[in-house]
Design an enzyme around this catalytic site. Structure first.
Site, PDB file in Angstrom:
ATOM      1  CD  GLU A 163      -2.622   1.203  -0.112  1.00  0.00           C
ATOM      2  OE1 GLU A 163      -3.416   0.242  -0.466  1.00  0.00           O
ATOM      3  OE2 GLU A 163      -2.382   2.315  -0.930  1.00  0.00           O
ATOM      4  CE  LYS A 222       4.908   1.105   1.685  1.00  0.00           C
ATOM      5  NZ  LYS A 222       4.344   2.316   1.156  1.00  0.00           N
ATOM      6  CB  CYS A 278       6.069   3.795   6.685  1.00  0.00           C
ATOM      7  SG  CYS A 278       4.555   3.248   6.899  1.00  0.00           S
TER       8      CYS A 278
HETATM    9  P1  NAD Z   1      -1.917  -0.487  12.653  1.00  0.00           P
HETATM   10  O1  NAD Z   1      -1.122  -1.062  13.837  1.00  0.00           O
HETATM   11  O2  NAD Z   1      -2.879   0.656  12.522  1.00  0.00           O
HETATM   12  O3  NAD Z   1      -3.018  -1.843  12.193  1.00  0.00           O
HETATM   13  C1  NAD Z   1      -2.751  -3.139  12.327  1.00  0.00           C
HETATM   14  C2  NAD Z   1      -3.737  -3.744  13.034  1.00  0.00           C
HETATM   15  O4  NAD Z   1      -3.763  -5.437  12.937  1.00  0.00           O
HETATM   16  C3  NAD Z   1      -4.076  -3.423  14.473  1.00  0.00           C
HETATM   17  O5  NAD Z   1      -5.362  -3.023  14.674  1.00  0.00           O
HETATM   18  C4  NAD Z   1      -3.874  -4.888  15.241  1.00  0.00           C
HETATM   19  O6  NAD Z   1      -4.621  -5.010  16.049  1.00  0.00           O
HETATM   20  C5  NAD Z   1      -4.234  -5.973  14.031  1.00  0.00           C
HETATM   21  N1  NAD Z   1      -3.830  -7.357  14.179  1.00  0.00           N
HETATM   22  C6  NAD Z   1      -2.441  -7.694  14.597  1.00  0.00           C
HETATM   23  N2  NAD Z   1      -2.141  -9.115  14.524  1.00  0.00           N
HETATM   24  C7  NAD Z   1      -3.680  -9.185  14.231  1.00  0.00           C
HETATM   25  C8  NAD Z   1      -4.097 -10.648  14.079  1.00  0.00           C
HETATM   26  N3  NAD Z   1      -3.283 -11.621  14.210  1.00  0.00           N
HETATM   27  N4  NAD Z   1      -5.314 -10.841  13.709  1.00  0.00           N
HETATM   28  C9  NAD Z   1      -6.461  -9.801  13.597  1.00  0.00           C
HETATM   29  N5  NAD Z   1      -5.903  -8.452  13.705  1.00  0.00           N
HETATM   30  C10 NAD Z   1      -4.449  -8.320  14.136  1.00  0.00           C
HETATM   31  O7  NAD Z   1      -1.074  -0.656  11.427  1.00  0.00           O
HETATM   32  P2  NAD Z   1      -1.075   0.151   9.943  1.00  0.00           P
HETATM   33  O8  NAD Z   1      -0.595   1.482  10.034  1.00  0.00           O
HETATM   34  O9  NAD Z   1      -2.285  -0.031   9.405  1.00  0.00           O
HETATM   35  O10 NAD Z   1      -0.045  -0.666   9.323  1.00  0.00           O
HETATM   36  C11 NAD Z   1      -0.315  -2.175   8.712  1.00  0.00           C
HETATM   37  C12 NAD Z   1       0.731  -2.334   7.680  1.00  0.00           C
HETATM   38  O11 NAD Z   1       0.817  -1.551   6.612  1.00  0.00           O
HETATM   39  C13 NAD Z   1       2.205  -2.530   8.378  1.00  0.00           C
HETATM   40  O12 NAD Z   1       2.855  -3.223   7.655  1.00  0.00           O
HETATM   41  C14 NAD Z   1       2.621  -0.974   7.577  1.00  0.00           C
HETATM   42  O13 NAD Z   1       4.161  -0.925   7.300  1.00  0.00           O
HETATM   43  C15 NAD Z   1       1.997  -0.984   6.148  1.00  0.00           C
HETATM   44  N6  NAD Z   1       1.747   0.510   5.752  1.00  0.00           N
HETATM   45  C16 NAD Z   1       1.205   1.387   6.474  1.00  0.00           C
HETATM   46  C17 NAD Z   1       0.975   2.675   6.062  1.00  0.00           C
HETATM   47  C18 NAD Z   1       0.657   3.731   6.932  1.00  0.00           C
HETATM   48  O14 NAD Z   1       0.623   4.917   6.271  1.00  0.00           O
HETATM   49  N7  NAD Z   1       0.247   3.552   8.398  1.00  0.00           N
HETATM   50  C19 NAD Z   1       1.294   3.023   4.593  1.00  0.00           C
HETATM   51  C20 NAD Z   1       1.667   1.807   3.941  1.00  0.00           C
HETATM   52  C21 NAD Z   1       1.822   0.528   4.566  1.00  0.00           C
HETATM   53  C1  UDX Z   2       4.809   7.427   4.232  1.00  0.00           C
HETATM   54  C2  UDX Z   2       4.821   7.085   2.149  1.00  0.00           C
HETATM   55  O1  UDX Z   2       4.735   8.611   1.877  1.00  0.00           O
HETATM   56  C3  UDX Z   2       3.637   6.579   1.881  1.00  0.00           C
HETATM   57  O2  UDX Z   2       3.687   6.508   0.356  1.00  0.00           O
HETATM   58  C4  UDX Z   2       3.778   4.989   2.578  1.00  0.00           C
HETATM   59  O3  UDX Z   2       2.611   4.134   2.202  1.00  0.00           O
HETATM   60  C5  UDX Z   2       3.723   5.281   4.045  1.00  0.00           C
HETATM   61  O4  UDX Z   2       4.975   5.987   4.550  1.00  0.00           O
HETATM   62  P1  UDX Z   2       3.382   8.539   5.684  1.00  0.00           P
HETATM   63  O5  UDX Z   2       4.384   8.220   6.844  1.00  0.00           O
HETATM   64  O6  UDX Z   2       1.768   8.449   6.157  1.00  0.00           O
HETATM   65  O7  UDX Z   2       3.481   7.967   4.310  1.00  0.00           O
HETATM   66  O8  UDX Z   2       3.361  10.381   5.556  1.00  0.00           O
HETATM   67  P2  UDX Z   2       4.560  11.131   4.485  1.00  0.00           P
HETATM   68  O9  UDX Z   2       3.634  12.195   3.607  1.00  0.00           O
HETATM   69  O10 UDX Z   2       5.345  10.282   3.845  1.00  0.00           O
HETATM   70  O11 UDX Z   2       5.347  11.869   5.715  1.00  0.00           O
HETATM   71  C6  UDX Z   2       6.352  11.234   6.581  1.00  0.00           C
HETATM   72  C7  UDX Z   2       7.003  12.292   7.301  1.00  0.00           C
HETATM   73  O12 UDX Z   2       7.698  13.148   6.704  1.00  0.00           O
HETATM   74  C8  UDX Z   2       5.964  13.055   8.065  1.00  0.00           C
HETATM   75  O13 UDX Z   2       6.557  13.404   9.329  1.00  0.00           O
HETATM   76  C9  UDX Z   2       6.246  14.565   7.177  1.00  0.00           C
HETATM   77  O14 UDX Z   2       6.052  15.593   7.952  1.00  0.00           O
HETATM   78  C10 UDX Z   2       7.694  14.458   6.849  1.00  0.00           C
HETATM   79  N1  UDX Z   2       7.997  15.101   5.643  1.00  0.00           N
HETATM   80  C11 UDX Z   2       7.401  14.920   4.474  1.00  0.00           C
HETATM   81  C12 UDX Z   2       8.936  16.338   5.648  1.00  0.00           C
HETATM   82  O15 UDX Z   2       9.299  16.601   6.708  1.00  0.00           O
HETATM   83  N2  UDX Z   2       8.959  16.834   4.563  1.00  0.00           N
HETATM   84  C13 UDX Z   2       8.548  16.472   3.330  1.00  0.00           C
HETATM   85  O16 UDX Z   2       8.913  17.281   2.217  1.00  0.00           O
HETATM   86  C14 UDX Z   2       7.550  15.482   3.257  1.00  0.00           C
END
Ligand code: NAD
Ligand code: UDX
Length: 464
Positions: A163, A222, A278
């Site tokens: 994602e 990713k 992340c």
């Molecule tokens: P999060 O902690 O918000 O959500 C994960 C959820 O999974 C939690 O609610 C947890 O309770 C649940 N969970 C864990 N183990 C479980 C199980 N065995 N059965 C059912 N539920 C379970 O995490 P997130 O931010 O959504 O990230 C999820 C993944 O996506 C990570 O690998 C992260 O690196 C990736 N990712 C995150 C972002 C972002 O912006 N947060 C963007 C891209 C990718």
């Molecule tokens: C990031 C990636 O952008 C996204 O594609 C991936 O799926 C998940 O991780 P996120 O962490 O949600 O997303 O936010 P992002 O907008 O990337 O910002 C990350 C951090 O960098 C923030 O603290 C932001 O304030 C900082 N940032 C970003 C800067 O300081 N300067 C910039 O120019 C851009």
């Protein structure tokens, strides 16, 4: 190719929740069930008050309102949802390991493994299992060995579909994704599975934006996309330090560099340092993978992105202490913003907590205002970082629900998050109610600096 009619997503977090809400919105004929072990989170997703959804994300409540109860469901009945689904997304957290081999660097895959074991145990019909979580390259191999060796003899296809949404813009990022990446096994069954997932995204995205690759390229893309983005922030932040020594201006520099079409203007905003769940985790994971494969120079190259980010947070805190006559003990410092960026209530790895911790170690009193972050979260964040007791932290950290109250009688204000509302404040009124000399440290360069100086503030901004 069989059309998918029933999807299950394990993990109702920042990724699983919004991603599945959009799939359900755009594919009304598919039943989408999002499950989680955290029953409070599921209850919040099912809340009739849309302001109580567990995640704050612009546009999210409208999407949930449209699809929830129609074809979008949030549930704690994990096994039932797995059994009924033809396609299962794994969207659980993959944090940095805090114990054992790879501690502090490798991704902790215990939640992923648990999901795989549960799917293997429950599945009675063939399933497509989709890696939505960010995972180390070759994780699909591990998943396959669990699914094939502990399953009921049913057939599994494993896809990687990382994602790319960013928090704060998740709904827009999902609706208008630059690209969707689908990695699959290079076989007829693998191709069929990739087509089934492609068909889902093709409900709203042009087919040319849906890229198909082998599984390993998808997994590695990713991690490396995040490393490239974070590298840009660390690069510009490194130059902010140089600007402060030379009277070059970081914003003018960013504009000049970004105007080159080969470089581009995005992600060149100097700041107090990147946060979020992340960037740091994924780079550490990349560094660990490189080290494990004997690629020390490659590991060192990427690790520098993190070293620079730590330096930037420390430099910001040191600058506050140095400016306030080398001591902040007993002084009130107001923080505007705690979230790691605007338009989210997420605070994971936020620069604010690191800066607060340094100042609290020097016995400063920190008053914090953030429009979306709850006080309990702020206390949990500082507790995670330091060895002070909860009672000690409560004598040093004071969440406030009014920015004017937070800034009253403060010696300094630090801007930690770029919330738009900060630009609309009555800065003269804030100045009048502060201790003098009144300092302001703009860690995001969002305010009108000329105006603040005219009012009388001692202003310090990143890279200026
Ligand atoms: P999060 O902690 O918000 O959500 C994960 C959820 O999974 C939690 O609610 C947890 O309770 C649940 N969970 C864990 N183990 C479980 C199980 N065995 N059965 C059912 N539920 C379970 O995490 P997130 O931010 O959504 O990230 C999820 C993944 O996506 C990570 O690998 C992260 O690196 C990736 N990712 C995150 C972002 C972002 O912006 N947060 C963007 C891209 C990718
Ligand atoms: C990031 C990636 O952008 C996204 O594609 C991936 O799926 C998940 O991780 P996120 O962490 O949600 O997303 O936010 P992002 O907008 O990337 O910002 C990350 C951090 O960098 C923030 O603290 C932001 O304030 C900082 N940032 C970003 C800067 O300081 N300067 C910039 O120019 C851009």
């Amino acid at each position: 190719m069989k059309k998918i009619t029933n999807i299950c997503c394990i993990g109702a977090g920042y990724v699983g929740g919004p991603t599945m809400a959009v799939i359900a919105q755009k594919c009304p004929e598919i039943k989408v069930t999002v499950v989680d072990i955290n029953s409070q989170r599921i209850a919040d997703w099912n809340s009739t008050d849309f302001n109580k959804l567990p995640i704050y994300e612009p546009g999210l409540k409208e999407v949930v309102a449209e699809a929830r109860g129609r074809n979008l469901f949030f549930s704690t009945e994990i096994e039932k949802a797995i059994e009924e689904a033809e396609m299962i997304f794994i969207s659980v957290n993959t944090p940095t390991k805090t114990y054992g081999k790879g501690k502090g660097m490798a991704a902790d895959l215990k939640y992923i493994e648990l999901c795989a074991r549960q799917i293997a145990k429950v599945a009675k019909t063939d399933k497509i299992v989709v890696e939505k979580s960010t995972l180390p390259v070759r994780t699909a191999e591990t998943l396959r060995s669990i699914l094939d060796n502990t399953g009921n003899g049913v057939k599994f296809q494993i896809l990687s579909n990382p994602e790319f949404l960013a928090e704060g813009t998740a709904i827009d990022d999902l609706h208008n994704a630059d690209r969707v990446l689908i990695g699959g096994e290079q076989s007829a069954d693998g191709q069929n599975a990739m087509e089934a997932l492609t068909e889902i995204y093709a409900h709203w995205l042009p087919k040319e934006r849906i890229l198909q690759t082998n599984v390993w390229s998808s997994e590695l893309s990713k991690l490396t996309a995040n490393a490239f983005l974070a590298q840009r922030v660390s690069s510009i932040n490194s130059l902010s330090a140089l600007c402060e020594k030379t009277e070059a201006n970081i914003e003018e520099l960013s504009k000049a560099i970004g105007a080159d079409s080969r470089i581009g203007p995005k992600f060149l905003k100097a700041s107090v340092g990147f946060g979020g769940s992340c960037f740091q985790k994924d780079i550490l994971n990349l560094v660990y993978i490189c080290q494990s494969l004997g690629l020390q120079e490659v590991a060192d190259y990427w690790e520098q992105v993190i070293i620079m980010n730590d330096y930037q947070k420390r430099r910001f805190a040191d600058n506050i202490i140095n400016s306030l006559f080398n001591t902040v003990s007993g002084k009130k410092i107001a923080f505007l913003g705690w979230a790691f960026k605007k338009d989210t209530n997420d605070t994971r790895e936020t620069a604010a907590m690191y800066v607060a911790d340094i100042l609290m170690s020097d016995m400063a009193q920190i008053a914090v205002y953030d429009p979306k972050v709850r006080p309990e979260k702020m206390f949990a964040d500082v507790e995670y970082l330091n060895s002070r007791s909860i009672d000690e932290n409560k004598k040093l950290l004071f969440p406030k629900n009014d920015p004017y109250v937070a800034c009253k009688d403060a010696h300094a204000i630090a801007i930690l998050t770029e919330w738009d509302e900060f630009k609309t404040y009555d800065w003269k009124r804030i100045y009048d109610n502060m201790m003098k000399p009144a300092f302001i440290f703009d860690g995001r360069n969002i305010l009108d600096h000329k105006k603040l100086i005219e009012i009388g503030f001692n202003l310090k901004a990143i890279g200026k």
